[in-house]
Scaffold this motif. Structure first.
Motif, PDB file in Angstrom:
ATOM      1  N   GLN A 628       0.897  -1.308  -0.069  1.00 46.75           N
ATOM      2  CA  GLN A 628       0.146  -0.024  -0.119  1.00 46.75           C
ATOM      3  C   GLN A 628       0.883   1.201   0.064  1.00 46.75           C
ATOM      4  O   GLN A 628       0.354   2.182  -0.513  1.00 46.75           O
ATOM      5  CB  GLN A 628      -0.940   0.042   1.156  1.00 46.75           C
ATOM      6  CG  GLN A 628      -0.502  -0.315   2.397  1.00 46.75           C
ATOM      7  CD  GLN A 628      -1.309  -0.277   3.690  1.00 46.75           C
ATOM      8  OE1 GLN A 628      -2.004   0.881   3.980  1.00 46.75           O
ATOM      9  NE2 GLN A 628      -1.760  -1.498   4.196  1.00 46.75           N
ATOM     10  N   GLU A 664      -7.414   3.284  -2.443  1.00 50.48           N
ATOM     11  CA  GLU A 664      -8.528   4.208  -1.460  1.00 50.48           C
ATOM     12  C   GLU A 664      -9.498   5.368  -2.567  1.00 50.48           C
ATOM     13  O   GLU A 664     -10.331   5.521  -2.148  1.00 50.48           O
ATOM     14  CB  GLU A 664      -7.717   5.098  -0.756  1.00 50.48           C
ATOM     15  CG  GLU A 664      -6.959   4.440   0.690  1.00 50.48           C
ATOM     16  CD  GLU A 664      -6.658   5.333   1.641  1.00 50.48           C
ATOM     17  OE1 GLU A 664      -6.480   6.769   1.538  1.00 50.48           O
ATOM     18  OE2 GLU A 664      -6.193   4.893   2.502  1.00 50.48           O
ATOM     19  N   TYR A 683      -9.863   0.591   1.129  1.00 47.02           N
ATOM     20  CA  TYR A 683     -11.064   1.186   1.684  1.00 47.02           C
ATOM     21  C   TYR A 683     -12.010   1.604   0.487  1.00 47.02           C
ATOM     22  O   TYR A 683     -13.088   1.687   0.732  1.00 47.02           O
ATOM     23  CB  TYR A 683     -10.473   2.616   2.317  1.00 47.02           C
ATOM     24  CG  TYR A 683      -9.790   2.076   3.606  1.00 47.02           C
ATOM     25  CD1 TYR A 683      -9.726   0.933   4.109  1.00 47.02           C
ATOM     26  CD2 TYR A 683      -9.229   3.246   4.193  1.00 47.02           C
ATOM     27  CE1 TYR A 683      -8.913   0.423   5.091  1.00 47.02           C
ATOM     28  CE2 TYR A 683      -8.388   2.948   5.473  1.00 47.02           C
ATOM     29  CZ  TYR A 683      -8.274   1.648   6.038  1.00 47.02           C
ATOM     30  OH  TYR A 683      -7.390   1.507   7.047  1.00 47.02           O
TER      31      TYR A 683
HETATM   32  P1  C2E Z   1      -1.285  -6.212   5.870  1.00 52.66           P
HETATM   33  O1  C2E Z   1      -1.408  -7.922   5.653  1.00 52.66           O
HETATM   34  O2  C2E Z   1      -0.471  -5.630   4.624  1.00 52.66           O
HETATM   35  O3  C2E Z   1      -2.838  -5.878   5.894  1.00 52.66           O
HETATM   36  C1  C2E Z   1      -3.307  -4.863   5.286  1.00 52.66           C
HETATM   37  C2  C2E Z   1      -3.268  -3.697   6.114  1.00 52.66           C
HETATM   38  O4  C2E Z   1      -3.750  -2.496   5.356  1.00 52.66           O
HETATM   39  C3  C2E Z   1      -4.467  -4.030   7.341  1.00 52.66           C
HETATM   40  O5  C2E Z   1      -4.314  -3.312   8.497  1.00 52.66           O
HETATM   41  C4  C2E Z   1      -5.763  -3.261   6.342  1.00 52.66           C
HETATM   42  O6  C2E Z   1      -6.622  -2.806   7.371  1.00 52.66           O
HETATM   43  C5  C2E Z   1      -4.904  -2.176   5.895  1.00 52.66           C
HETATM   44  N1  C2E Z   1      -5.812  -1.464   4.817  1.00 52.66           N
HETATM   45  C6  C2E Z   1      -6.462  -2.178   3.925  1.00 52.66           C
HETATM   46  N2  C2E Z   1      -7.031  -1.284   2.793  1.00 52.66           N
HETATM   47  C7  C2E Z   1      -6.479   0.008   3.193  1.00 52.66           C
HETATM   48  C8  C2E Z   1      -6.521   1.342   2.852  1.00 52.66           C
HETATM   49  O7  C2E Z   1      -7.428   1.370   1.588  1.00 52.66           O
HETATM   50  N3  C2E Z   1      -6.037   2.406   3.369  1.00 52.66           N
HETATM   51  C9  C2E Z   1      -5.096   2.072   4.501  1.00 52.66           C
HETATM   52  N4  C2E Z   1      -4.493   3.204   4.902  1.00 52.66           N
HETATM   53  N5  C2E Z   1      -5.021   0.922   4.912  1.00 52.66           N
HETATM   54  C10 C2E Z   1      -5.688  -0.168   4.351  1.00 52.66           C
HETATM   55  P2  C2E Z   1      -4.457  -4.199   9.756  1.00 52.66           P
HETATM   56  O8  C2E Z   1      -5.759  -4.756   9.500  1.00 52.66           O
HETATM   57  O9  C2E Z   1      -4.215  -2.915  10.774  1.00 52.66           O
HETATM   58  O10 C2E Z   1      -3.261  -4.939   9.773  1.00 52.66           O
HETATM   59  C11 C2E Z   1      -2.011  -4.625   9.776  1.00 52.66           C
HETATM   60  C12 C2E Z   1      -1.028  -5.677   9.565  1.00 52.66           C
HETATM   61  O11 C2E Z   1      -1.186  -6.625  10.703  1.00 52.66           O
HETATM   62  C13 C2E Z   1      -1.247  -6.487   8.374  1.00 52.66           C
HETATM   63  O12 C2E Z   1      -0.895  -5.967   7.355  1.00 52.66           O
HETATM   64  C14 C2E Z   1      -0.607  -7.703   8.534  1.00 52.66           C
HETATM   65  O13 C2E Z   1       0.608  -7.594   8.524  1.00 52.66           O
HETATM   66  C15 C2E Z   1      -0.968  -7.996  10.145  1.00 52.66           C
HETATM   67  N6  C2E Z   1      -1.841  -8.847  10.536  1.00 52.66           N
HETATM   68  C16 C2E Z   1      -3.122  -8.615  10.371  1.00 52.66           C
HETATM   69  N7  C2E Z   1      -3.761  -9.882  10.817  1.00 52.66           N
HETATM   70  C17 C2E Z   1      -2.895 -10.649  10.988  1.00 52.66           C
HETATM   71  C18 C2E Z   1      -2.857 -12.027  11.276  1.00 52.66           C
HETATM   72  O14 C2E Z   1      -4.122 -12.863  11.290  1.00 52.66           O
HETATM   73  N8  C2E Z   1      -1.785 -12.757  11.551  1.00 52.66           N
HETATM   74  C19 C2E Z   1      -0.437 -12.202  11.095  1.00 52.66           C
HETATM   75  N9  C2E Z   1       0.524 -12.839  11.365  1.00 52.66           N
HETATM   76  N10 C2E Z   1      -0.440 -10.827  10.726  1.00 52.66           N
HETATM   77  C20 C2E Z   1      -1.679 -10.133  10.675  1.00 52.66           C
END
Ligand code: C2E
Ligand code: MG
Ligand code: MG
Length: 702
Positions: A628, A664, A683
């Motif tokens: 992203q 987005e 989003y």
């Molecule tokens: P990721 O796997 O790169 O997940 C994408 C992150 O980008 C997610 O944040 C999501 O909410 C966010 N995102 C999606 N669309 C948009 C957008 O349009 N704009 C912006 N600014 N952000 C967007 P989230 O949910 O806070 O997760 C953060 C990170 O946490 C994830 O990055 C992933 O690395 C980790 N994560 C989340 N769930 C798990 C899981 O079950 N296991 C593991 N090991 N890591 C997880």
């Protein structure tokens, strides 16, 4: 003279000889302590007095008519006794009296002093008389004496004094320990040995104990003849007469100087580092406790400096432990040279040293300045060239400083932890530098510790849930979702994974958490499979490198798929490039195994890591996910746009699919479509949402 008195053949007698016989007989009979027996030449018993009955256990009736050899002579003595008897009868002389052990009726040995005589009266068969006095009591007394004498000459020093403490007897060990011979000691008062180390009260207490309990024991310092004062373990016992009056004192003692030396060595080992001979952690903590008390009393400040050598491991690994040890010794002596009188330098282990500045005055700022100046002095001293044998070596140190004293810390070790944290800050800041511990740093650490506890609890309480974020194609079709974990914190509400995943990885909690995510996702896939609206949906699940590296990851996942009945083809694992840092071969093997079952792989956050293209080519991937970070400014930043373009081209060339995350806006989507990326997440389409919401969303899209 008299005839053998009691044999049946000699019973009939008359006149004076009868009276004389009777007298002797009475005398013999009454000789209580002496067994008197009469024997014929062949050993037949003809006389057996009362004492014989007592001493040998046979009554006269049993003995008379029996044979000497059968009755009281032990088997091994038969031949010599037989010879001696024969000789006496032949010569008419007696063998000299002697001590021997004869046999009691019940078999036990009877020590006797035995004398003999052969009495010949004309016309009558000669009779041999044996007169045995029982020596049992004497033998026992002799044994006791021998035992006592041996015991007295034991390894322990012993002396016996009279009631006035005048020495009467000493043993060899006494002489060996004290240096005084028996001649020198006997006749002297026992204070001959006093060292002057104990006061009158000590000796009075000792006397009191002896008077009340009959003995005293304890450690006492005495003086040898050569003047040397030494510790001994002493037991004094009073010997009392039948009236309960003390007649003697018996002292038994051993020299415990060797034990004392050993104790001191143990103490040194327990409190000092053997290599540098500096105080160790235990000693330091002890001093810190004192320093705290001191600062609290004077309302002042002290400081701890945590000193860690930079790159010490490299020296150890390249030049060897001997050089490493040499450096540590030099560092120890340089540190000691920087210290004032009351400061303590300790070595905690490997290359970690701690300096304790006990009291730096009342003003915190002044104390901090002083601590820094000592720190600078140390840093300078430690950065001078070292000569290690024939080598010149350069080394530096990182120093963390924590003040203490203002408020009482929770534990004595607390300031040590703070100084260590500050030292790590110094390392992070580029080494060879000094950092102070500051409260902000502490707050972060505390919060982290709190979060860690909460996280453990959250696993037990099942406070985690999955959110789902749609993945769509350029023609608006919903293909599936990425499962993103959320923490429903009882106080803080919904907590983002960005906040707790790194901590979960550090603490290993990612393993149970990751397993829970996979289980929930697979169960969801299985449920969807039965619902036409959702049966086509895929789920992308993030798998942490740590989790994937677990040996049992593959069998566990296969087991899970079998258990839940989820279709492996609908499951997509999102890995990050960090997974490739170690052992790419093992990673490839695992991916291949899972891929054979139908599980798909997407490379998350692509472009942010450092993976080499040659590695990438070997991985059985299905999809690259444009990070992203590049999507965000794709319209304005030409670099980001170029990278996005490159990722798409790369995916094409490797036959992989590509998806962009963080989309987005419509414009971003169009730009991505224009460069050839036709799958999106962001989003613009949907935020990550709860399951029910996502299912609604999916039904609308459908
Ligand atoms: P990721 O796997 O790169 O997940 C994408 C992150 O980008 C997610 O944040 C999501 O909410 C966010 N995102 C999606 N669309 C948009 C957008 O349009 N704009 C912006 N600014 N952000 C967007 P989230 O949910 O806070 O997760 C953060 C990170 O946490 C994830 O990055 C992933 O690395 C980790 N994560 C989340 N769930 C798990 C899981 O079950 N296991 C593991 N090991 N890591 C997880
Ligand atoms: Mg992801
Ligand atoms: Mg990502």
């Amino acid at each position: 003279m008299f005839t053998a008195p009691l044999t049946a053949s000699t019973r009939a007698q008359t006149g004076a000889s009868k009276i004389a016989n009777w007298r002797f007989q009475k005398l013999f009979e009454d000789a209580d302590a002496m067994s008197i027996q009469g024997y014929l030449r062949d050993g037949t018993v003809v006389y057996w007095n009362r004492a014989s009955e007592t001493i040998y256990g046979y009554s006269a009736a049993e003995a008379i008519g029996g044979n000497l050899l059968d009755l009281i002579i032990p088997a091994e003595m038969r031949a010599p006794v037989e010879g001696a008897v024969r000789w006496m009868f032949e010569t008419g002389q007696a063998i000299p009296p002697s001590r021997m052990t004869l046999r009691h009726k019940d078999g036990h040995g009877v020590p006797v002093y035995s004398s003999h005589t052969v009495v010949s009266i004309p016309g009558q068969p000669p009779v041999m008389f044996c007169m045995d006095s029982d020596m049992s009591a004497l033998a026992k007394a002799e044994d006791d004496l021998r035992i006592a004498a041996t015991a007295f000459e034991s390894q322990q020093g012993m002396s016996i004094t009279n009631a006035d403490s005048v020495i009467l007897r000493v043993n060899l060990a006494f002489t060996q320990i004290t240096g005084y011979s028996a001649v020198e000691a006997v006749g002297q008062h026992s204070r001959l040995l006093a060292s002057g180390s104990h006061d009158a009260a000590f000796y009075n207490a000792m006397k009191e104990d002896i008077a009340q309990q009959g003995s005293w024991q304890g450690e006492i310092w005495n003086r040898r003849k050569n003047g040397e004062v030494y510790p001994e373990w002493l037991t004094v016992s009073a010997v009392k007469d039948t009236n309960g009056l003390v007649t003697h004192y018996v002292s038994i003692f051993s020299d415990i100087s060797a034990r004392k030396v050993a104790e001191d060595q143990i103490k040194a080992l327990a409190f000092y580092d053997p290599l540098t001979r500096l105080p160790n952690r235990r000693f330091l903590l002890d001093r810190m406790e004192q320093a705290h008390a001191n600062c609290a009393r004077r309302a002042g400040q002290g400081a701890l400096l945590f000193v860690d050598l930079d790159n010490f491991k490299t020296l150890n690994d390249t030049a060897g432990y001997v050089q490493g040890d040499l450096l540590l010794e030099l560092v120890a002596s340089r540190l000691s040279a920087c210290m004032r009188e009351n400061d303590t330098v300790a070595r905690l282990g490997s290359d970690e040293f701690v300096v304790l500045l006990e009291y730096l005055g009342e003003n915190e700022l002044d104390a901090a300045k002083e601590a820094r100046s000592v720190g600078e002095k140390i840093r300078h001293a430690l950065s001078q060239t070292y000569t290690l044998g024939v080598f010149e070596h350069h080394s530096t140190a990182s120093i963390g400083i924590a003040l203490f004293g203002a408020e009482q810390p929770e534990t004595t070790a607390e300031p040590l932890k703070r100084a260590e944290l500050a030292m790590y800050q110094a390392k992070t800041a580029g080494r060879n530098t000094i950092r102070f511990f500051d409260p902000q740093m502490q707050a972060e650490v505390t919060q982290r510790a709190g979060l860690e506890n909460d996280l453990r609890e959250a696993l037990n309480q099942q406070q985690f849930l999955l959110y789902y974020q749609a993945q769509v194609t350029s023609d608006g079709r919903l293909t599936g979702a990425e499962a993103l974990v959320r923490w429903q914190h009882p106080q803080r509400g919904l907590v983002s994974p960005a906040e707790f995943i790194p901590l979960a990885e550090d603490t290993g909690l990612i393993l149970p958490l990751g397993q829970w995510v996979l289980e929930t996702a697979c169960a969801q896939l299985a449920k969807w499979a039965a619902q036409p609206d959702f049966s086509h949906l895929t789920l992308a699940v993030n798998v942490s490198a740590k989790q994937f590296r677990e040996d049992k990851f593959v069998p566990q996942l296969m087991d899970l798929l079998a258990r839940t009945g989820a279709n492996p083809k609908r499951l997509k694992l999102e890995l990050t490039e960090s997974i490739l840092v170690n052992d790419a071969d093992a990673v490839t093997a695992k991916m291949t195994a899972l891929k054979a079952c139908g599980v798909g792989f997407s490379l998350d956050d692509f472009g942010t890591g450092y993976s080499s293209l040659s590695y990438l080519k070997r991985l059985p991937l299905d999809q690259l996910k444009i990070d992203q970070g590049f999507v965000k400014n794709i319209l304005t930043d030409t670099n980001d746009a170029a990278i996005a373009r490159m990722v798409v081209a790369l995916a094409d060339s490797m036959g992989l699919a590509v998806i962009a995350e963080g989309v987005e806006t419509q414009a971003q989507k169009e730009f991505l479509a224009h460069i050839g990326c036709h799958a999106y997440q962001g989003y613009f389409f949907s935020r990550p949402i709860a399951l029910a919401d996502f299912e609604k969303f999916a039904q609308q899209e459908h």
